[in-house]
Scaffold this motif. Structure first.
Motif, short mmCIF file in Angstrom:
data_model
loop_
_atom_site.label_atom_id
_atom_site.label_comp_id
_atom_site.label_asym_id
_atom_site.label_seq_id
_atom_site.Cartn_x
_atom_site.Cartn_y
_atom_site.Cartn_z
N ASN A 70 8.01 11.10 4.53
CA ASN A 70 8.70 11.82 5.60
C ASN A 70 8.07 11.62 6.98
O ASN A 70 8.72 11.84 7.99
N LYS A 71 6.80 11.23 7.01
CA LYS A 71 6.12 11.03 8.29
C LYS A 71 6.29 9.62 8.85
O LYS A 71 5.81 9.33 9.94
N ILE A 72 6.96 8.73 8.12
CA ILE A 72 7.18 7.36 8.60
C ILE A 72 8.20 7.40 9.73
O ILE A 72 9.30 7.94 9.57
N ASP B 207 -2.61 5.18 1.31
CA ASP B 207 -1.45 5.76 1.98
C ASP B 207 -0.51 4.64 2.45
O ASP B 207 -0.10 4.57 3.60
N VAL B 208 -0.18 3.77 1.52
CA VAL B 208 0.60 2.57 1.84
C VAL B 208 2.02 2.72 1.31
O VAL B 208 2.23 3.03 0.14
N TRP B 209 2.98 2.45 2.19
CA TRP B 209 4.39 2.50 1.85
C TRP B 209 5.04 1.17 2.17
O TRP B 209 4.61 0.47 3.09
N VAL B 210 6.05 0.83 1.42
CA VAL B 210 6.82 -0.38 1.68
C VAL B 210 8.21 0.05 2.14
O VAL B 210 8.85 0.89 1.50
N VAL B 211 8.62 -0.51 3.26
CA VAL B 211 9.97 -0.27 3.76
C VAL B 211 10.77 -1.54 3.49
O VAL B 211 10.42 -2.62 3.96
N LYS C 207 19.03 -2.20 8.49
CA LYS C 207 19.49 -1.12 7.61
C LYS C 207 18.37 -0.88 6.61
O LYS C 207 17.95 -1.80 5.89
N ILE C 208 17.86 0.33 6.57
CA ILE C 208 16.81 0.66 5.61
C ILE C 208 17.45 0.83 4.24
O ILE C 208 18.38 1.61 4.07
N ILE C 209 16.95 0.09 3.28
CA ILE C 209 17.47 0.13 1.91
C ILE C 209 16.65 1.09 1.06
O ILE C 209 17.19 1.85 0.27
N ASN C 210 15.32 1.03 1.24
CA ASN C 210 14.45 1.81 0.38
C ASN C 210 13.09 1.97 1.05
O ASN C 210 12.65 1.11 1.81
N ILE C 211 12.42 3.06 0.75
CA ILE C 211 11.03 3.27 1.14
C ILE C 211 10.32 3.76 -0.12
O ILE C 211 10.73 4.74 -0.73
N PHE C 212 9.27 3.04 -0.50
CA PHE C 212 8.57 3.40 -1.73
C PHE C 212 7.08 3.15 -1.58
O PHE C 212 6.63 2.40 -0.73
N LYS C 213 6.32 3.81 -2.43
CA LYS C 213 4.86 3.69 -2.44
C LYS C 213 4.49 2.28 -2.89
O LYS C 213 5.09 1.73 -3.81
N TYR C 214 3.50 1.69 -2.23
CA TYR C 214 3.03 0.33 -2.58
C TYR C 214 2.20 0.37 -3.84
O TYR C 214 1.41 1.22 -4.07
N VAL D 104 5.05 -3.22 5.41
CA VAL D 104 4.08 -2.22 4.97
C VAL D 104 3.84 -1.25 6.11
O VAL D 104 3.70 -1.65 7.27
N VAL D 105 3.81 0.03 5.74
CA VAL D 105 3.54 1.10 6.71
C VAL D 105 2.51 2.04 6.09
O VAL D 105 2.61 2.38 4.91
#
Length: 163
Positions: free
Chosen positions: A75-77, A116-120, A156-163, A68-69
């Motif tokens: 784009n700001k991650i 403002d939570v993202w999952v990487v 390796k980053i697979i996906n970044i999406f909103k939590y 979680v980020v």
């Protein structure tokens, strides 16, 4: 060193069970402590399940993990500094963990909101898992089922999406 002390130390070393670089009884003591926040499963069963899970992971080549980020936008991650603590199952992000992470993120960026939570989602070789740190952290915080990786450069980053 006295002979008796030397004999005791040798006997203790021979009877200790090493689990990912830690003494089994020490790890079990951590899980059994009142501060660990145990649920309804016995400490022995929790530890047995975790060891079995980690040994199963060790046999694989790669593993998908989640982190979680908090960020105002995708784009700001800062993908170059994601960190080393991940979870195996996205459902392991519980409310207390998210609140703690939000509090720390908010201290660095006061403009953040709690949504403002993202999952990487990443993939990493299982040889990049710090099994010793993972089992130790689990023993201290069994509700936080984190997996610690050795190097964030080996992902390796697979996906970044909103939590």
């Amino acid at each position: 060193m006295k002979l008796q002390e030397h004999i005791r130390r040798i006997l203790k070393e021979e009877t200790d069970t090493n689990i990912f670089g830690h003494n089994y009884d020490d790890i079990l003591d951590n899980i059994s402590s009142n501060e660990s926040g145990l649920m309804y499963t016995s400490p022995e069963e929790l530890l047995k399940q975790k060891i079995k899970f980690l040994k199963k992971i060790e046999k694989k080549n790669t593993i998908k993990l989640f982190r979680v980020v908090f960020s105002k936008s995708k784009n700001k991650i800062n993908i170059k500094k994601l960190g080393n603590h991940y979870v195996y199952d996205i459902d392991d992000f519980h409310e207390e963990m998210l609140d703690y992470l939000y509090y720390n993120a908010k201290r660095k960026d006061s403009s953040l909101d709690d949504d403002d939570v993202w999952v990487v989602e990443i993939e990493t070789p299982t040889s990049n898992i710090d099994y010793s740190e993972t089992i130790l952290t689990y023993s201290l915080h069994p509700k936080e089922d984190e997996i610690t990786i050795i190097s964030s450069n080996n992902i390796k980053i697979i996906n970044i999406f909103k939590y």
